[in-house]
Design a protein around this motif. Structure first.
Motif, short mmCIF file in Angstrom:
data_model
loop_
_atom_site.label_atom_id
_atom_site.label_comp_id
_atom_site.label_asym_id
_atom_site.label_seq_id
_atom_site.Cartn_x
_atom_site.Cartn_y
_atom_site.Cartn_z
N ASN A 325 0.80 -1.24 0.00
CA ASN A 325 0.00 0.00 0.00
C ASN A 325 0.83 1.29 0.00
OD1 ASN A 325 -2.30 -1.51 -0.10
ND2 ASN A 325 -2.78 -1.35 2.09
N VAL A 326 2.03 1.23 -0.59
CA VAL A 326 2.82 2.45 -0.75
C VAL A 326 2.62 2.97 -2.18
CG1 VAL A 326 4.52 1.77 0.97
CG2 VAL A 326 4.91 1.19 -1.43
N VAL A 327 3.28 4.09 -2.52
CA VAL A 327 3.19 4.65 -3.87
C VAL A 327 4.12 3.88 -4.81
CG1 VAL A 327 3.64 6.71 -5.27
CG2 VAL A 327 2.68 6.96 -2.96
N HIS A 328 3.64 3.61 -6.01
CA HIS A 328 4.49 2.99 -7.03
C HIS A 328 5.00 4.09 -7.96
CE1 HIS A 328 4.86 -0.37 -10.30
NE2 HIS A 328 6.03 0.01 -9.82
N ASN A 329 6.30 4.28 -7.96
CA ASN A 329 6.93 5.28 -8.83
C ASN A 329 7.17 4.62 -10.19
OD1 ASN A 329 8.64 6.97 -10.19
ND2 ASN A 329 9.99 7.38 -8.44
N LEU A 330 6.41 5.04 -11.19
CA LEU A 330 6.49 4.36 -12.49
C LEU A 330 7.73 4.75 -13.28
CD1 LEU A 330 2.75 4.52 -13.61
CD2 LEU A 330 3.96 2.63 -12.51
N ASP A 331 8.34 5.90 -12.93
CA ASP A 331 9.51 6.32 -13.69
C ASP A 331 10.68 5.36 -13.53
OD1 ASP A 331 8.49 8.46 -15.01
OD2 ASP A 331 8.92 9.89 -13.38
N VAL A 335 9.48 2.54 -5.09
CA VAL A 335 8.35 2.91 -4.22
C VAL A 335 8.61 4.24 -3.53
CG1 VAL A 335 7.49 0.58 -3.82
CG2 VAL A 335 9.34 1.47 -2.38
N TRP A 336 7.55 4.81 -3.03
CA TRP A 336 7.65 6.09 -2.31
C TRP A 336 6.54 6.13 -1.28
CZ3 TRP A 336 4.87 10.58 -1.28
CH2 TRP A 336 5.62 11.69 -0.84
N TRP A 337 6.76 6.91 -0.22
CA TRP A 337 5.69 7.14 0.75
C TRP A 337 5.87 8.52 1.36
CZ3 TRP A 337 8.95 2.74 1.31
CH2 TRP A 337 10.08 2.96 2.11
N GLU A 338 4.82 9.04 1.96
CA GLU A 338 4.87 10.34 2.60
C GLU A 338 5.95 10.31 3.70
OE1 GLU A 338 2.04 9.13 1.44
OE2 GLU A 338 1.53 10.81 0.13
N GLY A 339 6.79 11.32 3.70
CA GLY A 339 7.83 11.39 4.72
C GLY A 339 9.10 10.65 4.33
N LEU A 340 9.16 10.06 3.12
CA LEU A 340 10.42 9.42 2.70
C LEU A 340 11.41 10.51 2.31
CD1 LEU A 340 12.17 6.97 1.86
CD2 LEU A 340 11.10 7.09 -0.38
N ASP A 341 10.96 11.41 1.45
CA ASP A 341 11.77 12.58 1.08
C ASP A 341 10.80 13.63 0.55
OD1 ASP A 341 11.15 12.00 -1.60
OD2 ASP A 341 12.84 10.63 -1.74
N LYS A 342 11.38 14.72 0.08
CA LYS A 342 10.48 15.82 -0.34
C LYS A 342 10.17 15.76 -1.83
CE LYS A 342 10.85 18.94 3.44
NZ LYS A 342 11.85 18.39 4.37
N LYS A 355 -3.88 6.39 -10.76
CA LYS A 355 -2.89 7.39 -11.16
C LYS A 355 -2.91 8.49 -10.10
CE LYS A 355 -0.21 8.91 -14.55
NZ LYS A 355 1.01 8.95 -13.76
N TRP A 356 -1.72 8.93 -9.65
CA TRP A 356 -1.69 9.84 -8.50
C TRP A 356 -0.86 11.08 -8.76
CZ3 TRP A 356 2.51 10.62 -4.78
CH2 TRP A 356 2.13 11.41 -3.69
N ASP A 357 -1.44 12.22 -8.41
CA ASP A 357 -0.72 13.48 -8.51
C ASP A 357 -0.70 14.10 -7.11
OD1 ASP A 357 0.29 15.93 -8.97
OD2 ASP A 357 -1.25 16.58 -10.41
N HIS A 358 0.47 14.19 -6.52
CA HIS A 358 0.53 14.66 -5.13
C HIS A 358 -0.02 16.08 -4.99
CE1 HIS A 358 4.09 16.82 -6.47
NE2 HIS A 358 3.94 17.57 -5.40
N ALA A 359 0.00 16.82 -6.12
CA ALA A 359 -0.45 18.22 -6.07
C ALA A 359 -1.93 18.32 -5.70
CB ALA A 359 -0.20 18.88 -7.42
N ASP A 360 -2.68 17.24 -5.86
CA ASP A 360 -4.10 17.34 -5.49
C ASP A 360 -4.31 17.23 -3.97
OD1 ASP A 360 -4.05 14.68 -4.72
OD2 ASP A 360 -5.13 13.94 -6.48
N GLY A 361 -3.19 17.07 -3.23
CA GLY A 361 -3.27 17.09 -1.77
C GLY A 361 -3.60 15.74 -1.15
N SER A 362 -3.90 14.74 -1.96
CA SER A 362 -4.24 13.42 -1.39
C SER A 362 -2.96 12.68 -1.01
CB SER A 362 -5.05 12.59 -2.38
OG SER A 362 -4.23 12.27 -3.49
N LYS A 363 -3.10 11.71 -0.11
CA LYS A 363 -1.95 10.90 0.28
C LYS A 363 -1.73 9.82 -0.78
CE LYS A 363 -1.53 11.53 5.20
NZ LYS A 363 -1.19 12.95 5.04
N GLY A 364 -0.46 9.60 -1.11
CA GLY A 364 -0.16 8.57 -2.10
C GLY A 364 -0.07 7.20 -1.48
N ALA A 365 0.56 7.14 -0.30
CA ALA A 365 0.68 5.87 0.42
C ALA A 365 -0.39 5.87 1.51
CB ALA A 365 2.06 5.75 1.05
#
Ligand code: OXD
Ligand code: MN
Length: 586
Positions: A325-331, A335-342, A355-365
């Motif tokens: 249930n973490v973020v999948h970085n397709l590039d 993986v990524w999660w909130e608080g891993l880095d900026k 599909k997730w865009d952090h700019a919409d304010g939602s949590k990715g993980a």
């Protein structure tokens, strides 16, 4: 594959109930594990991550309605309701089996039933306990292979015995309304249905190593506790061990893998992790309390884990890890999660698979997203991790998240007082369990959701253990989460917590002084090592302040809580409460 007739009979019975197409015994081999990964990848159950950057790592997403332990659907099924106590949900065993049989009947049709023989503790050792989990989930098999010691060797160690925990798990159709995590301590059995989330389905962990084991421990004279175990190595090579209980998501994994601040590192101090979540504690022949970690891996919360908060955990997850249930970085397929880095990834899929865009304010993980990683991959894993006898404990620490009441650290005045201090632990609720977040709840010894029997009896067991430990550890309470009037944390926390651990060990050594207060012994402000910290003596005094009015309020809350726990709360703990109130009122 196995000659144990008890096991064969039980597996046959459970297969007749759940009606799988096939039964596969898990032997613990890498070949079999790899074949299962291939199968899980072909169905999308797991995604293989970038093997150059994250060798042996995979990503899994649970159903979106299935992301945390479900305490309101977790039951202790003892014949007598009183034995489960007021805190646990209870169902009569007969009624519960009948109810769950309906849900399990045919639940594995078209699926494979995996038979996982596993050991909590070192296989073949005096202190190991065995379990067999039947499951229709490859994800569960792959996680159990990391979290426990699995395979043929366990069946050999079990021999002809029927002394094993019988765990039955089926995802069934993941129906929330029919999700049940049920424990039958009198039968050594666990039935879990309609979930695929770790804490509900990796039956070796909370279900066996805490709930069932606490019940067994009481019968056999030992303790199963929700505790990390760490060792502090002194420059002369001596190592002292501490075990500590904190409610879920209070930084237990971070403390267990702490990196010493420079003032200590430069002098040659080191910190070793023996375990991050569960300790089985016994009285040794030397009269000391010995702790072993029955697990083989870490099922840690991902969000907030980073180079600063827990570099050791981060390093542990760089190989052979299952992320859930973490973020999948397709590039770069990592993986990524909130608080891993900026730097949240731009081209990414969130924990829900969208599909997730952090700019919409939602949590990715998901806030309770996890990594399942092997303990042996941890850079600071203790050399005693595989020692079946465990390690001798010098100090026990209880803690929680309190904004104002609890000081940074205080010491209990006796074992009995220490048990009292543990029994009144309180913290804010977190995302590890479903329900409201941020509400203060009492969580005695961090065992509220994990004691497999009446909480009053559990306190009594702690007191009784104290009579058997001739050379007991000293008991302390810490609070890393004290807030100032502006609502900011006062104490820097993380690695700096070692400064508090050192005062604790100095106290145990008779080397540090203390102030006697109504709640227990507190450090003299100048005795806490703040060298190299941007923090004043005045702030330390604020951290150590004990507000009598708040504590008198606290006593009322404790009295209410004890009443709620029920009639089996030992008189000795009420005596402690009365004495505390009297000292505060003086
Ligand atoms: C955990 C917990 O360890 O919830 O997952 O305590
Ligand atoms: Mn835990």
């Amino acid at each position: 594959m196995n000659k144990n007739s008890h096991v064969n009979k039980w597996v046959e019975e459970m297969a007749a109930l759940t009606q799988p197409d096939k039964i596969v015994w898990i032997d613990g081999s890498e070949e079999q594990a790899e074949a299962l990964r291939q199968e899980a990848m072909s169905t999308g159950e797991i995604i293989k991550l970038n093997q150059d950057l994250l060798p042996g790592c995979y990503l899994h997403r649970t159903a979106i309605n299935d992301v945390a332990r479900v305490e309101h659907r977790t039951f202790i099924c003892t014949t007598k309701k009183e034995d489960a106590g007021n805190i646990n949900n209870w169902m009569a065993p007969k009624e519960c089996y009948a109810k769950l049989e309906k849900l399990f009947r045919g639940s594995m049709k078209g699926r494979t039933m995996y038979v996982i023989p596993y050991s909590m503790g070192i296989v073949g050792s005096e202190f190991a306990k065995y379990g067999i989990e039947l499951t229709d989930s490859i994800y569960v098999v792959l996680n159990m292979l990391i979290m426990t010691r699995v395979g043929t060797s366990v069946m050999e160690a079990l021999g002809d015995s029927d002394d094993y925990v019988k765990g039955l798990h089926s995802k069934a159709d993941l129906d929330e309304e029919n999700r049940y995590i049920c424990h039958f301590p009198e039968d050594n059995a666990i039935w879990s249905v309609n979930s695929g989330y770790g804490g509900n389905v990796l039956l070796g962990k909370k279900c066996f190593a805490l709930r069932i084991a606490s019940y067994i421990g009481r019968k056999e004279g030992w303790m199963a506790e929700h505790m990390l175990i760490l060792g502090i190595e002194y420059p002369n090579g001596e190592i002292k061990y501490i075990s500590a209980a904190f409610p879920s998501a209070c930084g237990k994994t971070n403390l267990a893998m702490l990196i010493p601040p420079e003032v200590y590192a430069n002098k040659g101090y080191k910190v070793w992790c023996v375990g991050d979540d569960i300790a089985w504690l016994r009285v040794g022949k030397d009269g000391r309390l010995w702790a072993m970690n029955p697990e083989n891996g870490f099922f840690g919360v991902a969000p907030g884990t980073n180079e600063k908060s827990n570099p050791n955990a981060l390093a542990t997850t760089m190989k052979d890890t299952i992320f859930t249930n973490v973020v999948h970085n397709l590039d770069n397929n990592t993986v990524w999660w909130e608080g891993l880095d900026k730097n949240p990834p731009k081209n990414a899929i969130n924990w829900k698979g969208e599909k997730w865009d952090h700019a919409d304010g939602s949590k990715g993980a998901h806030p309770n997203s996890r990594f399942t990683a092997k303990a042996i991959n941890c850079p600071c894993i203790s050399s005693e991790f595989e020692n079946p006898a465990g390690v001798p404990i010098t100090a026990i620490i209880f803690g929680g998240r309190r904004a104002k009441t609890a000081p940074l650290v205080y010491q209990s005045t006796s074992w009995q007082h220490g048990v009292f201090v543990g029994s009144v632990m309180a913290s804010e609720t977190t995302a590890a369990a479903t329900g409201a977040v941020g509400v203060v709840r009492r969580d005695p010894m961090a065992m509220l959701p994990f004691a497999g029997y009446d909480m009053g009896d559990y306190f009594a067991h702690w007191l009784k253990m104290g009579e058997k430990i001739t050379n007991p550890p000293k008991i302390f309470n810490v609070n890393w989460f004290r807030l100032n009037d502006e609502g900011q944390f006062i104490w820097p926390g993380f690695g700096e917590n070692m400064r508090v651990l050192m005062w604790i060990l100095d106290r145990c050594d008779g080397k540090a002084d203390a102030v006697n207060t109504p709640i227990g012994y507190l450090p003299k402000a100048e005795d806490l090592n703040i060298e190299g910290l941007d923090i004043s003596l005045g702030t330390i005094k604020e951290l150590l302040n004990v507000d009598k009015d708040l504590w008198l309020e606290e006593c009322k809350g404790i009295r209410e809580f004890y009443a709620h726990v029920g009639s089996r709360v030992p008189k000795a703990l009420y005596d402690e409460l009365d004495a505390l109130e009297a000292r505060l009122s003086k």
